[in-house]
Every structure is written in structure tokens, then in C-alpha cells.
Design an enzyme around this catalytic site. Structure first.
Site, PDB file in Angstrom:
ATOM      1  N   ARG A 180      -5.711 -37.793 -54.351  1.00  0.00           N
ATOM      2  CA  ARG A 180      -6.113 -38.061 -55.565  1.00  0.00           C
ATOM      3  C   ARG A 180      -4.861 -38.366 -56.526  1.00  0.00           C
ATOM      4  NH1 ARG A 180      -5.645 -33.823 -58.823  1.00  0.00           N
ATOM      5  NH2 ARG A 180      -6.398 -32.155 -57.807  1.00  0.00           N
ATOM      6  N   HIS A 182      -6.711 -33.387 -61.688  1.00  0.00           N
ATOM      7  CA  HIS A 182      -8.342 -33.379 -61.311  1.00  0.00           C
ATOM      8  C   HIS A 182      -9.254 -33.952 -62.541  1.00  0.00           C
ATOM      9  CE1 HIS A 182     -11.785 -31.373 -59.858  1.00  0.00           C
ATOM     10  NE2 HIS A 182     -12.169 -30.401 -61.090  1.00  0.00           N
ATOM     11  N   TYR A 224       1.127 -27.851 -59.508  1.00  0.00           N
ATOM     12  CA  TYR A 224       0.976 -27.675 -57.956  1.00  0.00           C
ATOM     13  C   TYR A 224       1.381 -28.602 -56.963  1.00  0.00           C
ATOM     14  CZ  TYR A 224      -3.436 -30.041 -59.317  1.00  0.00           C
ATOM     15  OH  TYR A 224      -4.384 -31.003 -59.743  1.00  0.00           O
TER      16      TYR A 224
HETATM   17  C1  LIG Z   1     -20.285 -23.951 -56.588  1.00  0.00           C
HETATM   18  C2  LIG Z   1     -19.033 -24.225 -57.361  1.00  0.00           C
HETATM   19  N1  LIG Z   1     -17.942 -23.650 -57.284  1.00  0.00           N
HETATM   20  C3  LIG Z   1     -16.747 -23.688 -58.250  1.00  0.00           C
HETATM   21  C4  LIG Z   1     -16.924 -24.775 -58.835  1.00  0.00           C
HETATM   22  C5  LIG Z   1     -15.507 -25.079 -59.774  1.00  0.00           C
HETATM   23  N2  LIG Z   1     -14.762 -26.263 -59.100  1.00  0.00           N
HETATM   24  C6  LIG Z   1     -15.076 -27.633 -59.847  1.00  0.00           C
HETATM   25  S1  LIG Z   1     -14.367 -28.678 -58.983  1.00  0.00           S
HETATM   26  C7  LIG Z   1     -13.600 -27.979 -57.864  1.00  0.00           C
HETATM   27  C8  LIG Z   1     -12.805 -28.280 -56.844  1.00  0.00           C
HETATM   28  C9  LIG Z   1     -13.387 -29.261 -55.801  1.00  0.00           C
HETATM   29  O1  LIG Z   1     -12.755 -29.956 -55.003  1.00  0.00           O
HETATM   30  P1  LIG Z   1     -13.135 -30.898 -54.144  1.00  0.00           P
HETATM   31  O2  LIG Z   1     -14.554 -30.548 -53.472  1.00  0.00           O
HETATM   32  O3  LIG Z   1     -12.066 -31.192 -52.923  1.00  0.00           O
HETATM   33  O4  LIG Z   1     -13.710 -32.328 -54.683  1.00  0.00           O
HETATM   34  P2  LIG Z   1     -12.440 -33.259 -55.775  1.00  0.00           P
HETATM   35  O5  LIG Z   1     -12.573 -32.594 -57.007  1.00  0.00           O
HETATM   36  O6  LIG Z   1     -11.226 -33.309 -55.030  1.00  0.00           O
HETATM   37  O7  LIG Z   1     -13.082 -34.457 -55.538  1.00  0.00           O
HETATM   38  C10 LIG Z   1     -14.162 -26.659 -58.152  1.00  0.00           C
HETATM   39  C11 LIG Z   1     -13.864 -25.313 -57.250  1.00  0.00           C
HETATM   40  C12 LIG Z   1     -17.744 -25.622 -58.998  1.00  0.00           C
HETATM   41  N3  LIG Z   1     -18.028 -26.846 -59.789  1.00  0.00           N
HETATM   42  N4  LIG Z   1     -19.129 -25.379 -58.131  1.00  0.00           N
END
Ligand SMILES: Cc1ncc(C[n+]2csc(CCOP(=O)(O)OP(=O)(O)O)c2C)c(N)n1
Length: 369
Positions: free
Chosen positions: A245, A249, A258
Site C-alpha cells: 500500500r 490507509h 508506523y
Molecule cells: C469486522 C471489522 N473489524 C475491524 C474493522 C476496522 N478496519 C477497517 S480497515 C481495517 C484493516 C484492514 O486491513 P486489510 O484487510 O489488510 O485491508 P487493506 O485496508 O490493507 O486493504 C480494519 C481493522 C472493520 N472494518 N471490520
């Protein structure tokens, strides 16, 4: 697995053949348009025209490959970061951004586009994808479902339930994990102790493959094979694309807290656009004139999107609660009443504020909530 490295040099693979130049030219066009879309959307957030945009800048090869390997009747189940994949599947950028603007749950008809609504809760879409793929099999259709998620989503229970069910019932679904190394600020090492995310396939009894996620040719070749297996009755597969990425975020995140800038910089050299441009140019399949035409095409798309998002839309806030269930349950009623109350109090405050008094009809000072 890698077919084209950072310099544009090819690496033959015994299992996976290089996609045709015709398909790679289509992929390159989609990469450039996808990058422009990502960057335009990030600018629209800064201008207050979009509430939020989780950019896939740097991950465009995964987005493009996931959409290009599907046939017309197949389905795509995306996450919030997969706008480029959705648009490449035929949803217009304007429709794709309705959710991220905060106007409505989805701006397109999933049945019409065969793209499920973007999912914000992590991994829930994987179960929905498996359900749809299983239903298609029971109906005798040859539909394949591409289910996208991030590395962080592999820590969710839904991810494991989806893989287990899909493998037991030999469901035609491809689980495509875009491992961009972070779940917001949590690095992959804190998500798993497995040697790779592709290894997780073994425990569920399905094939797993790790691929260079910035090499669009390789991602297409690996996904092609997984789609073909699913369509032929060979069941699900797990594909892990290793990518990065490049940006925060979302606009609400400060990634300098981080990760080191040097790490981010190192990935610039692995850009998916640069290597595909180098490969196609060396193969005589792409020219400087093609660059200008494509840049103009991307600018036209970006300009149309700016115009669309600069238009004010009149939304009815109650619509967000109106169509979720056939009859609205008590908890949604409570949520709507709370919002209605807030909207009414804000309107009253603005009306009295505009009159210069700043007081309500009863003469008391209005509180801003
Ligand atoms: C069930 C759930 N738990 C926590 C969150 C909060 N949250 C939003 S994005 C994220 C990180 C996701 O990371 P990843 O799956 O690696 O996807 P990326 O954003 O890197 O594409 C979190 C923990 C959420 N949206 N849904």
C-alpha cells in the site's frame, strides 16, 4: 511466481504462460486509467467532495487482473479498497463513489453489474461470495466468483468459515488476497505466523499460490488458472498477491507513525505500471503515441468524474434506513430517530443563527451538538 520483473525482463515459468500481448495492452490501459482514478479520488477527498477514499495506488495490478480474468456472467465481490476493479468491470466511477461519498449503500445495481456492493466490514463479503457461488452451482450455472480481501481480513473468522465451506462443497470461488503488508497500522507479522498467506490454503484442502502482486502478467496468469479450475468443477483456490500500500490507509490515517519512508520509497521501483510499459515497449506493442492517447483518455475520465462530484445531490437521509429490511426493526428506528432529532436541531440552530439572535423560540440558547 513472477513473469516480468521490475526492469521489464521476463522470467519463464513452467506452469504459467505469459498472457498474450493483446491482453497485456488491455491490462496496461486499465493500469493507467486506474492510477488516474485513484489519484483523482484522493484529490476529491482533499477538496471535501468525497468523504473518504481508500486508495489502491500501487496495487492497480491486482485490481486490473481480478476484473480482466472474469467472463461476463461471473461475479466480483469487492472490498472498500477495490474501486478500480469495480470500474474496470463496467461500473462508472460516479456510481462506484456513491458509497464513499456517504450518500447511499451502493451506487450501482449488483444484479445488473454482477459486482456485489463494496464491503466495509472485513471478510463478510467472502461468505456472501461463497453463498452466491454455491447457489449458482445448484442452479447448474457455470458462474465463477472472485472474492477479494486484504491481508488483515485473513485474521477474521469469516475468512476461515468461507474457505472451509467452499472447499467442502467444492464451490467455484477464487479467494484473492491482496497482501499489501498492513492492516491500517498492523504489519503482516502480527496477523499470521504462517510462512505466507497462500499456505493457509493447505489446511482447507485447496490449491494456494503466492504471486508478485505488482506484476500484472503474473497475477493474470495465476488467476486465469484458478478461474478455469473453478469453472471446470475443480473447486476453490486461494491466491495471495504480494503488493504494497503506497499511500495511507485512508485520509484519516498518518502512515509516518508506523512505517519508514525508505521502505515506501523502495516500492516505487516495483511500480506495476513502469514494468508493464517497459515490457510492452520492448515487444513493439506500445509506442509514445499510444502514451499520449492513453493519457488523454485518462484525463477525460478524471474530468468527467470531477464534474460529477462537483454537482450537489439532494439525498433523503431516511433512505439509508428505509430499504435495509422489508419492515424496519426497532434498532434502526432508534438510529433514524436519533439522526432526525440531530438534523432538526441543527436546522433550528442554523435558522436562528442566520437571523442573528442565536436563540430558540423559547428564548434559550441553542446548543450545537
Ligand atoms: C469486522 C471489522 N473489524 C475491524 C474493522 C476496522 N478496519 C477497517 S480497515 C481495517 C484493516 C484492514 O486491513 P486489510 O484487510 O489488510 O485491508 P487493506 O485496508 O490493507 O486493504 C480494519 C481493522 C472493520 N472494518 N471490520
Amino acid at each position: 511466481m513472477q513473469l516480468i520483473d521490475e526492469t521489464g525482463t521476463t522470467h519463464a515459468d513452467d506452469t504459467y504462460a505469459m498472457p498474450s500481448n493483446e491482453r497485456l495492452v488491455a491490462a496496461y490501459r486499465a493500469l493507467v486509467n486506474g492510477r488516474r482514478l485513484n489519484d483523482q479520488c484522493s484529490a476529491l477527498v482533499r477538496q471535501g467532495r468525497l468523504a473518504v477514499y481508500p486508495s489502491s495506488h500501487g496495487q492497480e495490478a491486482c485490481q486490473v487482473a481480478a476484473s480482466l480474468v472474469l467472463s461476463e456472467n461471473d461475479w466480483l465481490f469487492p472490498t472498500y479498497r477495490d474501486t478500480v476493479a469495480i470500474v474496470n468491470r463496467g461500473v462508472t466511477p460516479e456510481e462506484a463513489l456513491v458509497l464513499l461519498r456517504g450518500d447511499w449503500h451502493s451506487g450501482y445495481d449488483p444484479k445488473h453489474t454482477r459486482v456485489a456492493p463494496q464491503a466495509t466490514p472485513l471478510a463478510t463479503q467472502l461468505l456472501h461470495a461463497v453463498g452466491l457461488a454455491h447457489a449458482a452451482t445448484l442452479r447448474g450455472e457455470d458462474t465463477v466468483v472472485m472474492a477479494l480481501c486484504g491481508d488483515g481480513a485473513t485474521s477474521e473468522g469469516d475468512f476461515h468459515e468461507a474457505l472451509n465451506f467452499a472447499a467442502v462443497f467444492m464451490v467455484p470461488v477464487v479467494f484473492f488476497v491482496q497482501n499489501n503488508e498492513f492492516a491500517i497500522s498492523v504489519p503482516l507479522a502480527k496477523q499470521t505466523h504462517a510462512p505466507s498467506l497462500a499456505h493457509k490454503a493447505i489446511g482447507y484442502g485447496m490449491p494456494g499460490q503466492r504471486v508478485d502482486g505488482n506484476d500484472v502478467a503474473a497475477v493474470m496468469a495465476v488467476l486465469d488458472e484458478a478461474v478455469e479450475r473453478a469453472r471446470g468443477g475443480g473447486g476453490p483456490s486461494l491466491v495471495e498477491a504480494h503488493t504494497y500500500r503506497m499511500q495511507a490507509h485512508t485520509n484519516a490515517d498518518d502512515d509516518t507513525r508506523y512505517r519508514e519512508r525508505d521502505e515506501v520509497k523502495a516500492w516505487v521501483e516495483r511500480d506495476p505500471l513502469t514494468r508493464m510499459r517497459a515490457y510492452l515497449s520492448a515487444a513493439g506493442a506500445w509506442s509514445a503515441e499510444d502514451d499520449s492517447a492513453l493519457a488523454a483518455e485518462a484525463e477525460t475520465m478524471a474530468s468527467a468524474l470531477r464534474d460529477a462530484l462537483n454537482r450537489e445531490v439532494e439525498v433523503d437521509p431516511e433512505d439509508l434506513f428505509r430499504y435495509v429490511y422489508a419492515s424496519r426493526p426497532a434498532h434502526l428506528d432508534r438510529q433514524w430517530n436519533k439522526l432526525k432529532d440531530e438534523l432538526e436541531r441543527t436546522a433550528a440552530f442554523e435558522a436562528t443563527g442566520a437571523a442573528g439572535g442565536g436563540t430558540t423560540e423559547s428564548g434559550t440558547k441553542e446548543q450545537k451538538s
